[in-house]
Design an enzyme around this catalytic site. Structure first.
Site, PDB file in Angstrom:
ATOM      1  N   ILE A 191       0.929  -1.232  -0.086  1.00 41.30           N
ATOM      2  CA  ILE A 191      -0.078  -0.067   0.108  1.00 41.30           C
ATOM      3  C   ILE A 191       0.856   1.088  -0.039  1.00 41.30           C
ATOM      4  CG2 ILE A 191      -2.196  -0.551   1.058  1.00 41.30           C
ATOM      5  CD1 ILE A 191       0.524   0.386   3.189  1.00 41.30           C
ATOM      6  N   ASP A 235      15.134 -37.581  -4.061  1.00 46.66           N
ATOM      7  CA  ASP A 235      14.670 -38.464  -5.384  1.00 46.66           C
ATOM      8  C   ASP A 235      13.627 -37.458  -5.991  1.00 46.66           C
ATOM      9  OD1 ASP A 235      12.412 -38.581  -3.688  1.00 46.66           O
ATOM     10  OD2 ASP A 235      12.325 -40.933  -3.928  1.00 46.66           O
TER      11      ASP A 235
END
Lengths: 319, 319, 319
Positions: free
Chosen positions: B252, B300
């Protein structure tokens, strides 16, 4: 179990059946399906559950080797029959296109595995697909346990309906759903999160998984701890999972097994607290008191159930 | 992207299309629609996304001024064409009764904004309403991006169906859903919570929003940090959002932009880790290993995907 | 309430009605239904809500005594008429098989209790059952408030539909749903979790309950703190609940009442902040500014609503 307790605890009418088929899965150990030496090694381990892997632990050009190797192991039959443990195979996910061949190869061996572990389930259709396949592939009246992996954002949206479908279809099929696995690393990748040591970023997902699993009487198996040499960190994360209601944890190295299996048992002080509380409860019920104080706490039925849970976990693990 | 990776990572078949339309929205900056001076100032900022506001940043007696001012800006065309950024307008919410006039005024300007930001969406009917309106108001084959604001308790209950409806309707309408915004201050007011610095009280809502956004391939944009002078607190909250999987944050004040845009990029050590891992992965796949160790962790596929995410974020932001 | 604010805050059109029927339930105190002495003692306490218990606070062989005792109290009429408070009875759960007898006995007394507390609601059918029973049992145009207990894993899955059903059916029945209670100890037992002092393990459940409650304009009442002598711990847990949006807390000892009732009121510095903000907001709106700075923060409508909430809580509690 004492029938008075059963009445008080409002256990399901099928509790004894539930208990008879209950297999603890405190540690779920992966072993690459293409590595017969590593698979054989697991046979001497005191581990609750072994998953011979066709999926992520196996390179894409070794999928056939993995299927043949595991099929050879299954043909020889479950080793180590004196010890009760779960002897499972992890297939590739359905959306990989490799799952059907996995099932055809592995579920037609001379002996069935106890359990099929199905990764990356995303919706009810996949459960339906699995149900149809095992019904047509498995011969006779045999059946397998099913462990369902929840690993993507969409899986979590569909989670209650995935479980409901599995429970409903299993009544007329050849599988029994028994656990959900939280695929933590895949999930984190799926939502683009960044893992921290405290795992605050995945509290929503892990706790939703536990809640839905328990609503359908399924076990809840927690994430892998990939730093396999850090046993202190593993212990801490195991206890975090235990507190949330997880019943076990995936492990990727034999060295992680004893730490995890020990962590998913209540401590001796918890057991002592629970035993004392149950004894005190029985005495107060006899005298007609619904609530009473015990070691500084006001106790009524819900805390009783927590104490009963602690005793049950110990009994089931030692069965 | 290397096609070998694509196969391994099982990317959606439309990944390249997805990437071509991907606009980073690390910082989403509001500017009051009735303040032409402030709007003009944003044109010189290096900010991913500007929202010219008709809603909460504009007093109730200035709504007409805001519409006319923004329409004037749109008529002149997107400034700063050399730089890729998102040029948007925030309409008033549908239930305010002001939205239709906003859309009629803003989407008939000589140039369309890139994006319409729609606050306080509560249910699927509002998405349907929006789809009908833009289809009838926008001329020809033009279209806009849609950013959906989730800000009330009921919105969270309806969240998956809101997203599904938006994705489904967009196929035959003139909008493309691209992001969800977590309207943190409105949400906190909606449930009567009290904000703390750690935001523990809204973990459920924020993490549900990220999860559902990602399930539908939408960006997730985090809450405003209203203490606009406290850049250290802003940085901390930005990183908290990044870890959860948010892709950006509302700001803002122009002074918040660089802090936020920097926070929503992976750090150089994360990039170095990811690059090393991807290199190591390729080598191990060639030798037929599915899992391997890298810097003390067992790796993995899932960890691979996390590494790939890190590289992608950097690439997309630098595009 | 000032009509200008109403417009800005977009309050529901029935806000004044809502407010007229609003009863604060900061502390919900249980008292065993079979203990007339303890029940009588509560009449002199300054407590928002008293629940005369037929359920977990009463031993299984004392259920009849509890019904008769409470019926005797109801026959005599609500004591302490000068003070506004909630005078309730907790029935046994529907699935216990004891609830119908509870309702028949308690809702045919000479005076109705203000509220029926219904434990362990698991699905919509149970709400339907309750609606049918109270309609047939309660005479004339009388009605009771309903407080719904959410205590098991399955209840959380069904939570939005349970609330929707209650709100819908209440329009043509003799009950008004007014609150959800988080049955923390039962829930922890239901999912097999282990309670910690920080309650991190149940963030998902507690925050989902608050969110769904508020979406249906219901109060949200937090867990019991069973260590009844530890008032510092009680205060801390009360504040944790307040921050999350809970409106009150269950208590199991009179000594817990003042701590809890005080904790569920905003602090004087919060009130001072909110009053200053509302004043500042009115001034800025007059001059046509939508957003403005206040004590270092950028303020627009959402923060305004939070300030308004603080003032409302104080007003409602002091009514």
């Amino acid at each position: 179990m004492n029938s008075v307790f059963k009445q008080f605890l409002r256990l399901p009418s099928n509790f004894e059946t539930f208990r008879r088929f209950y297999t603890p899965r405190r540690a779920l150990l992966y072993v690459p399906g293409d590595d017969v030496k590593k698979i054989t090694k697991t046979e001497s381990l005191d581990v609750d559950c072994v998953a011979m892997d066709c999926e992520d632990g196996v390179a894409i050009n070794k999928k056939d080797v993995a299927r043949e190797t595991i099929r050879g192991i299954l043909d020889k039959g479950k080793p180590n029959k004196s010890r009760k443990y779960d002897w499972g195979v992890r297939a590739n996910s359905i959306d990989s296109g490799l799952c059907e061949e996995d099932l055809k190869s592995l579920l037609t061996a001379k002996n069935l595995p106890d359990t099929v572990l199905l990764p990356k389930v995303q919706n009810c259709d996949e459960i339906k697909w699995f149900s149809d396949k095992v019904s047509s592939i498995i011969s006779g009246n045999n059946s397998v346990n099913l462990i369902i992996y929840i690993e993507t954002a969409m899986s979590f949206i569909n989670l209650p309906s995935i479980c409901k479908t599995a429970v409903d279809l299993s009544k007329n099929s050849k599988f029994r759903p028994c656990a959900l696995v939280y695929g933590g690393d895949d999930f984190v990748a799926s939502i683009g999160a960044i893992k921290t040591e405290e795992n605050t970023e995945t509290l929503y997902a892990r706790q939703k998984l536990v809640l839905v699993a328990k609503a359908y009487n399924l076990q809840a198996i927690d994430m892998v701890y990939i730093k396999y040499k850090d046993l202190e960190g593993l212990k801490k994360q195991s206890e975090q999972g235990l507190h949330m209601g997880f019943t076990g944890k995936q492990v990727i190295h034999p060295g992680q097994v004893p730490v995890v299996q020990n962590a998913f048992l209540p401590t001796s002080s918890q057991v002592e607290w629970a035993q004392g509380l149950l004894k005190s409860f029985k005495e107060h019920q006899k005298t007609g008191k619904g609530a009473f104080t015990y070691r500084g706490s006001m106790i009524d039925m819900p805390t009783m159930k927590q104490a009963q849970n602690i005793i049950e976990i110990v009994n089931l693990a030692q069965k």
